[in-house]
Design a protein around this motif. Structure first.
Motif, PDB file in Angstrom:
ATOM      1  N   UNK A  49      -3.672  -2.359   3.405  1.00 15.82           N
ATOM      2  CA  UNK A  49      -3.990  -3.274   3.114  1.00 15.82           C
ATOM      3  C   UNK A  49      -2.904  -4.644   3.151  1.00 15.82           C
ATOM      4  N   UNK A  50      -1.861  -3.988   2.617  1.00 19.40           N
ATOM      5  CA  UNK A  50      -0.226  -4.423   2.529  1.00 19.40           C
ATOM      6  C   UNK A  50      -0.296  -5.394   4.073  1.00 19.40           C
ATOM      7  N   UNK A  51      -0.151  -4.603   5.144  1.00 16.75           N
ATOM      8  CA  UNK A  51       0.548  -4.811   5.938  1.00 16.75           C
ATOM      9  C   UNK A  51      -0.451  -5.383   6.694  1.00 16.75           C
ATOM     10  N   UNK A  52      -1.477  -5.515   6.411  1.00 16.40           N
ATOM     11  CA  UNK A  52      -2.617  -6.449   6.855  1.00 16.40           C
ATOM     12  C   UNK A  52      -2.308  -7.766   6.145  1.00 16.40           C
ATOM     13  N   UNK A  53      -1.745  -8.483   5.703  1.00 17.37           N
ATOM     14  CA  UNK A  53      -1.717 -10.001   4.601  1.00 17.37           C
ATOM     15  C   UNK A  53       0.355  -9.517   4.707  1.00 17.37           C
ATOM     16  N   UNK A  54       0.638  -9.036   5.760  1.00 19.22           N
ATOM     17  CA  UNK A  54       2.271  -8.903   5.983  1.00 19.22           C
ATOM     18  C   UNK A  54       2.676  -8.917   5.067  1.00 19.22           C
ATOM     19  N   UNK A  55       2.576  -8.129   4.000  1.00 18.75           N
ATOM     20  CA  UNK A  55       3.334  -7.614   2.831  1.00 18.75           C
ATOM     21  C   UNK A  55       4.041  -6.304   2.823  1.00 18.75           C
ATOM     22  N   UNK A  56       5.390  -6.134   2.503  1.00 14.82           N
ATOM     23  CA  UNK A  56       5.466  -4.846   2.412  1.00 14.82           C
ATOM     24  C   UNK A  56       6.307  -4.204   0.471  1.00 14.82           C
ATOM     25  N   UNK A  57       5.296  -4.999   0.116  1.00 14.51           N
ATOM     26  CA  UNK A  57       4.813  -4.559  -1.947  1.00 14.51           C
ATOM     27  C   UNK A  57       2.958  -4.135  -1.939  1.00 14.51           C
ATOM     28  N   UNK A  82       2.999   8.034  -4.380  1.00 17.40           N
ATOM     29  CA  UNK A  82       2.639   7.332  -3.394  1.00 17.40           C
ATOM     30  C   UNK A  82       3.134   7.449  -1.943  1.00 17.40           C
ATOM     31  N   UNK A  83       4.407   7.544  -2.295  1.00 14.33           N
ATOM     32  CA  UNK A  83       5.225   6.874  -1.105  1.00 14.33           C
ATOM     33  C   UNK A  83       5.284   8.848  -0.222  1.00 14.33           C
ATOM     34  N   UNK A  84       4.755   9.399   0.131  1.00 16.42           N
ATOM     35  CA  UNK A  84       4.461  10.689   0.257  1.00 16.42           C
ATOM     36  C   UNK A  84       4.095   9.968   1.789  1.00 16.42           C
ATOM     37  N   UNK A  85       3.078   8.992   2.028  1.00 11.83           N
ATOM     38  CA  UNK A  85       2.163   8.967   3.504  1.00 11.83           C
ATOM     39  C   UNK A  85       3.080   7.615   4.342  1.00 11.83           C
ATOM     40  N   UNK A  86       3.796   6.676   3.124  1.00  7.60           N
ATOM     41  CA  UNK A  86       4.383   5.481   3.702  1.00  7.60           C
ATOM     42  C   UNK A  86       5.908   5.375   3.970  1.00  7.60           C
ATOM     43  N   UNK A  87       5.750   4.307   5.204  1.00  8.49           N
ATOM     44  CA  UNK A  87       6.994   4.236   5.871  1.00  8.49           C
ATOM     45  C   UNK A  87       7.671   3.433   4.473  1.00  8.49           C
ATOM     46  N   UNK A  88       9.327   4.620   4.571  1.00  9.53           N
ATOM     47  CA  UNK A  88       9.666   4.212   3.712  1.00  9.53           C
ATOM     48  C   UNK A  88      10.461   2.391   3.246  1.00  9.53           C
ATOM     49  N   UNK A  89       9.334   1.899   4.320  1.00 12.93           N
ATOM     50  CA  UNK A  89       9.518  -0.068   4.422  1.00 12.93           C
ATOM     51  C   UNK A  89       9.105  -0.054   2.639  1.00 12.93           C
ATOM     52  N   UNK A  90       8.342   0.038   2.627  1.00 15.24           N
ATOM     53  CA  UNK A  90       7.566  -0.474   2.059  1.00 15.24           C
ATOM     54  C   UNK A  90       7.994  -0.332   0.400  1.00 15.24           C
TER      55      UNK A  90
END
Length: 146
Positions: A49-57, A82-90
Motif C-alpha cells: 500500500x505504501x509503495x502504491x502511494x509512493x511512500x517508504x514509511x 514487520x521487517x521480516x518480509x519487507x525491503x530494508x528501504x521501508x
C-alpha cells in the motif's frame, strides 16, 4: 524463520483467555510463531500500500487505521517481525508498530480463546499444541461462514 517474539507476553495473552486452564509451552511457542507469520504478512501488505502511494514509511493507516492503547506485545520485536518480509528501504513509524502490536494481540487473544474452548471440549485442563493447531485447521471454515 526464527521466532522474534518473546514467549512471556504470548503466554500472558493465552492465560488471560484460558481461565483456570494451564498452558503448555508448546502451545505458547506455536502461537508466537503464528503471530509472527501473520505480522510479517500484514507488514508486507502494508508495504505494498505504501509503495502504491509512493511512500517508504509504513503508517497506521496501512494496517488498520487505529492505534491500540498500550498493547502487551513488546514493540521492538513487533518491529523486527514487520521487517521480516519487507525491503530494508521501508521504515515503520512508531504509531504503525504500536498499531501492528495491537492487531497481533487481538489476533492472539482470538486464537487463545478458541484454543481454550477446544481444550475444554476435549476434557483437558491444559491448552496444548494440538488445540492451537486445531484452531488453525478449522480457521478456513470460520472465514467462509462470516
Amino acid at each position: 524463520m526464527s521466532v522474534e517474539l518473546p514467549f512471556a507476553p504470548v503466554d500472558a495473552i493465552i492465560r488471560r483467555h484460558a481461565g483456570s486452564l494451564r498452558v503448555s509451552s508448546e502451545a505458547t511457542e506455536e502461537l508466537a510463531r503464528r503471530i509472527q507469520q501473520r505480522g510479517a504478512r500484514l507488514a508486507s501488505e502494508a508495504a505494498t500500500r505504501a509503495t502504491d502511494e509512493d511512500r517508504k514509511t509504513l503508517r497506521v493507516a496501512d494496517f488498520d487505521g487505529s492505534r491500540s492503547p498500550d498493547p502487551e506485545l513488546p514493540v521492538a520485536p513487533v518491529d523486527r517481525i514487520a521487517r521480516l518480509d519487507i525491503d530494508e528501504r521501508y521504515r515503520v513509524s512508531m504509531d504503525a508498530r504500536v498499531a501492528l502490536a495491537g492487531i497481533l494481540e487481538r489476533y492472539a487473544g482470538h486464537v487463545a480463546a478458541a484454543a481454550a474452548v477446544l481444550a475444554r471440549h476435549a476434557g483437558r485442563r491444559t491448552i496444548t499444541l494440538a488445540d492451537v493447531e486445531t484452531y488453525f485447521e478449522l480457521e478456513p471454515y470460520y472465514e467462509e461462514a462470516s
